[in-house]
Scaffold this active site. Structure first.
Site, mmCIF file in Angstrom:
data_model
loop_
_atom_site.group_PDB
_atom_site.id
_atom_site.type_symbol
_atom_site.label_atom_id
_atom_site.label_comp_id
_atom_site.label_asym_id
_atom_site.label_seq_id
_atom_site.Cartn_x
_atom_site.Cartn_y
_atom_site.Cartn_z
ATOM 1 N N LYS A 1 -4.573 -3.901 -34.648
ATOM 2 C CA LYS A 1 -5.896 -3.541 -34.125
ATOM 3 C C LYS A 1 -6.316 -2.166 -34.635
ATOM 4 O O LYS A 1 -7.433 -1.977 -35.110
ATOM 5 C CB LYS A 1 -5.870 -3.504 -32.597
ATOM 6 C CG LYS A 1 -5.930 -4.833 -31.881
ATOM 7 C CD LYS A 1 -5.958 -4.576 -30.352
ATOM 8 C CE LYS A 1 -5.954 -5.852 -29.545
ATOM 9 N NZ LYS A 1 -5.902 -5.585 -28.081
ATOM 10 N N GLU B 1 -13.462 -8.107 -30.763
ATOM 11 C CA GLU B 1 -14.106 -9.394 -31.036
ATOM 12 C C GLU B 1 -15.023 -9.786 -29.879
ATOM 13 O O GLU B 1 -16.154 -10.237 -30.076
ATOM 14 C CB GLU B 1 -13.067 -10.503 -31.235
ATOM 15 C CG GLU B 1 -12.067 -10.279 -32.371
ATOM 16 C CD GLU B 1 -10.778 -9.641 -31.879
ATOM 17 O OE1 GLU B 1 -10.846 -8.770 -30.983
ATOM 18 O OE2 GLU B 1 -9.718 -10.019 -32.404
ATOM 19 N N GLY C 1 -2.956 -11.150 -19.158
ATOM 20 C CA GLY C 1 -4.011 -11.942 -19.787
ATOM 21 C C GLY C 1 -3.615 -13.397 -19.983
ATOM 22 O O GLY C 1 -4.348 -14.316 -19.644
ATOM 23 N N ARG C 2 -2.388 -13.629 -20.469
ATOM 24 C CA ARG C 2 -1.971 -15.002 -20.753
ATOM 25 C C ARG C 2 -1.555 -15.757 -19.501
ATOM 26 O O ARG C 2 -1.150 -16.912 -19.565
ATOM 27 C CB ARG C 2 -0.876 -15.008 -21.815
ATOM 28 C CG ARG C 2 0.263 -14.065 -21.542
ATOM 29 C CD ARG C 2 1.124 -13.883 -22.781
ATOM 30 N NE ARG C 2 2.167 -12.891 -22.525
ATOM 31 C CZ ARG C 2 2.027 -11.578 -22.734
ATOM 32 N NH1 ARG C 2 0.883 -11.112 -23.221
ATOM 33 N NH2 ARG C 2 3.001 -10.723 -22.455
ATOM 34 N N LYS D 1 -10.126 -8.620 -19.974
ATOM 35 C CA LYS D 1 -9.407 -7.826 -18.964
ATOM 36 C C LYS D 1 -9.687 -6.343 -19.166
ATOM 37 O O LYS D 1 -10.007 -5.631 -18.239
ATOM 38 C CB LYS D 1 -7.897 -8.100 -19.053
ATOM 39 C CG LYS D 1 -7.078 -7.333 -18.046
ATOM 40 C CD LYS D 1 -5.609 -7.699 -18.076
ATOM 41 C CE LYS D 1 -4.840 -6.847 -17.057
ATOM 42 N NZ LYS D 1 -3.383 -7.158 -17.073
ATOM 43 N N GLU E 1 3.681 -14.392 -27.422
ATOM 44 C CA GLU E 1 3.230 -13.040 -27.070
ATOM 45 C C GLU E 1 4.086 -12.493 -25.925
ATOM 46 O O GLU E 1 4.303 -11.289 -25.816
ATOM 47 C CB GLU E 1 1.755 -13.032 -26.691
ATOM 48 C CG GLU E 1 1.185 -11.619 -26.568
ATOM 49 C CD GLU E 1 -0.338 -11.574 -26.535
ATOM 50 O OE1 GLU E 1 -0.917 -11.723 -25.438
ATOM 51 O OE2 GLU E 1 -0.951 -11.404 -27.601
ATOM 52 N N HIS F 1 1.166 -38.134 -38.640
ATOM 53 C CA HIS F 1 0.638 -38.279 -40.011
ATOM 54 C C HIS F 1 0.456 -36.918 -40.658
ATOM 55 O O HIS F 1 -0.301 -36.779 -41.622
ATOM 56 C CB HIS F 1 -0.698 -39.031 -39.955
ATOM 57 C CG HIS F 1 -0.618 -40.335 -39.229
ATOM 58 N ND1 HIS F 1 -0.266 -41.525 -39.835
ATOM 59 C CD2 HIS F 1 -0.760 -40.623 -37.913
ATOM 60 C CE1 HIS F 1 -0.233 -42.493 -38.937
ATOM 61 N NE2 HIS F 1 -0.539 -41.979 -37.755
HETATM 62 O O1 F6P Z 1 -3.572 -10.301 -27.924
HETATM 63 C C1 F6P Z 1 -3.620 -9.091 -27.247
HETATM 64 C C2 F6P Z 1 -4.404 -9.266 -25.969
HETATM 65 O O2 F6P Z 1 -4.362 -8.082 -25.225
HETATM 66 C C3 F6P Z 1 -3.920 -10.436 -25.123
HETATM 67 O O3 F6P Z 1 -2.777 -10.148 -24.386
HETATM 68 C C4 F6P Z 1 -5.142 -10.686 -24.296
HETATM 69 O O4 F6P Z 1 -5.106 -11.943 -23.650
HETATM 70 C C5 F6P Z 1 -6.228 -10.597 -25.375
HETATM 71 O O5 F6P Z 1 -5.775 -9.559 -26.250
HETATM 72 C C6 F6P Z 1 -7.619 -10.308 -24.849
HETATM 73 O O6 F6P Z 1 -7.590 -9.112 -24.126
HETATM 74 P P1 F6P Z 1 -8.827 -8.831 -23.128
HETATM 75 O O7 F6P Z 1 -8.794 -9.890 -22.067
HETATM 76 O O8 F6P Z 1 -8.553 -7.456 -22.591
HETATM 77 O O9 F6P Z 1 -10.092 -8.900 -23.946
#
Ligand code: F6P
Length: 538
Positions: free
Chosen positions: A507, A209, A262-263, A203, A348, A379
């Site tokens: 972060k 990452e 995002g979620r 987003k 979150e 299990h």
């Molecule tokens: O975990 C923090 C967060 O901002 C989430 O809310 C989001 O889904 C994820 O990192 C990835 O963010 P992006 O889609 O901006 O890479």
């Protein structure tokens, strides 16, 4: 005392009272209990009768929903008002799965036309990829897709793919989320750059990452195809300019909007890789299932409203009975990622200690969510669920008809799901165990030692969520159910379920530590952190 305070006090009173009765006893003398506490909506059947609430408890919970103005909050959410107050945004994810021609707005502006146009562009792209009309730089049709993203840019699409992928897919869809180098190695293993499409989903297009993994993928493509390899890059972002600057061709950047959390974003172009791998018709059925749950959530009275009643059952345990953890156990291999998805969605969204206007919350908020697929986790952690010192409510999610059932194996799976819910509630008394051991001829000393170990306290609550079949529609409805449940809980607790400031500190500190690990000057840290950095720099 405010209505909300009074409602919370009534919930606490009824929960304290109900907590002294066994759940099982609540059925006796209340023949209508089962009927009152089972619900059907959007292809889901949900049984909340094994929850620890009497009718008075249920009424207190519904009274709390009224006092917290859940209905008003629902109206504001659907209207596209600014419900994410700390970021000044709406949360209009329902617009993303609404049928064409819907009339959703954000801050008074129509957004459904934007969604419809975006979806049409997405379907065209999906069809071009699947037909080979849009092929790789060397002319080969795409046969593999690598989805790069994390959190909400990963968990939803991964869940959808696991749940809906055919037994033998015609497109090999891989996912890479973690910055662990082995993740991209595994995602690219055995793939041919000539026929591989890389979909980078972020987003913000700033997530460390995701950018690190995207750079590895871009280099992998370029090593084989030169800069022509950039034609294999696709981006999904609310920051399209940044994605283009990364090298993604402009007509392969799919934008979505800042009013999509995002979620809550799997319904948008964030689900593109699934639409490519499944075909856009299946993805449309997934959207339609969620839209059915939306229509139910928007119109059903509170006491018949599935997301509201599920939220109230969870809050009755969380706030009424002080239960801090909840398990989610899908009795379906293809839903094994549901707990992972719900961890982000619920924890979150609602893992907050400050309310929407900056005051310390008056009630405990989100429970910790964990889980795994049944029967596997029988299990693993069911020992604790049955005989542990803590009562942990369980959401059991089951699928009646298997896609590929044969020899009645599905019956074995369902028998376990039903039996576990029964055992959690009914338990087994020590007297029963003694009787059983005596009948087996055990010595009295052995009976005295064993009986307490083998007794089950029972009285452990569960919700039973049954899908007739696991289809794109019921999957969409299931995810939308939990989205709305999470929203309702946030309203009850008075918190903003749509921001996530809690992820920022880690972060920023990681950036400082990384600079030191990469040879930069030592920073100021506590002794433990400083020692770890020194050890890791060696
Ligand atoms: O975990 C923090 C967060 O901002 C989430 O809310 C989001 O889904 C994820 O990192 C990835 O963010 P992006 O889609 O901006 O890479």
């Amino acid at each position: 005392m405010s209505d909300a305070k009074a409602a919370w006090a009534e919930l606490a009173r009824t929960a304290a009272h109900d907590g002294r009765s066994r759940i099982e006893s609540l059925f006796a003398g209340d023949p209508a209990r089962l009927d009152r506490l089972t619900f059907d909506a959007a292809g889901l059947h949900v049984d909340l009768s094994k929850q620890p609430w009497s009718q008075a408890g249920v009424e207190a919970a519904i009274g709390l929903a009224r006092a917290a103005d859940v209905e008003g909050a629902r109206t504001r959410l659907i209207a596209g008002d600014v419900v994410n107050t700390s970021e000044g945004r709406a949360a209009q994810h329902m617009a993303l799965r609404a049928p064409a021609g819907a009339r959703f707005e954000v801050a008074g502006e129509a957004v459904s036309p934007l969604v419809d146009a975006g979806r049409a562009t997405m379907w065209r792209f999906v069809d071009e990829i699947r037909s080979g009309a849009r092929a790789g730089a060397g002319g080969a049709p795409f046969r593999a897709v690598v989805h790069i993203g994390i959190g909400g840019s990963d968990l939803g699409p991964r869940l959808v793919w696991e749940a809906l992928a055919p037994i033998e897919p015609d497109i090999d869809l891989r996912f890479a989320a973690n910055v662990d180098p082995s993740e991209m190695s595994a995602a690219l293993a055995g793939l041919n750059p000539q026929d591989t499409l890389v979909v980078v989903v972020s987003k913000t297009f700033t997530t460390q990452e995701t950018l690190a993994n995207a750079e590895i993928a871009r280099a992998w493509l370029r090593a084989s195809l030169g800069h022509a390899g950039d034609a294999h890059l696709v981006a999904v972002s609310a920051a399209p300019a940044v994605a283009q600057a990364f090298g993604v061709p402009a007509d392969q950047v799919f934008a979505f909007w800042d009013w999509v959390g995002g979620r809550f974003s799997v319904w948008s172009a964030v689900g593109l890789s699934c639409a490519i791998a499944l075909g856009h018709e299946i993805f449309q059925h997934f959207l339609a299932g969620a839209a059915q749950m939306d229509a139910h959530f928007a119109s059903a009275p509170l006491e018949e409203n599935l997301p509201v009643m599920l939220a109230l059952a969870h809050v009755f345990n969380r706030n009424g009975l002080g239960r801090t953890v909840r398990a989610v156990v899908p009795y379906a291999r293809r839903l094994r990622l549901l707990p992972d998805f719900l961890q982000q969605l619920e924890m979150e969204s609602n893992g907050k200690r400050v309310d929407a206007v900056g005051r310390p919350v008056a009630q405990a908020t989100a429970a910790a969510v964990f889980g795994g697929a049944g029967t596997n986790v029988q299990h693993a952690f069911f020992q604790l669920l049955h005989q542990g010192t803590d009562v942990i409510p369980v959401d059991i999610v089951a699928v009646h008809r298997a896609r590929d059932d044969s020899e009645g194996r599905q019956a074995k799976l369902l028998a376990n799901a039903v039996a576990q819910a029964e055992a959690l509630m009914v338990g087994r008394t020590e007297a029963d165990v003694r009787q059983q051991l005596q009948a087996q001829g055990a010595a009295q000393s052995q009976i005295d030692a064993l009986a307490p170990q083998r007794a089950f306290p029972g009285d452990r609550p569960s919700s039973f969520i049954l899908l007739e079949r696991l289809t794109p529609e019921t999957l969409g409805a299931l995810i939308a159910l939990y989205e709305h449940k999470t929203f309702v809980e946030g309203v009850l607790w008075g918190i903003n379920s749509f921001d996530q400031w809690g992820v920022e500190l880690g972060k920023s500190l990681a950036g400082r530590v990384l600079a030191e690990l990469e040879g930069g000057p030592s920073g100021t840290h506590d002794p433990s952190t400083a020692a770890l950095i020194r050890r890791l720099k060696d």
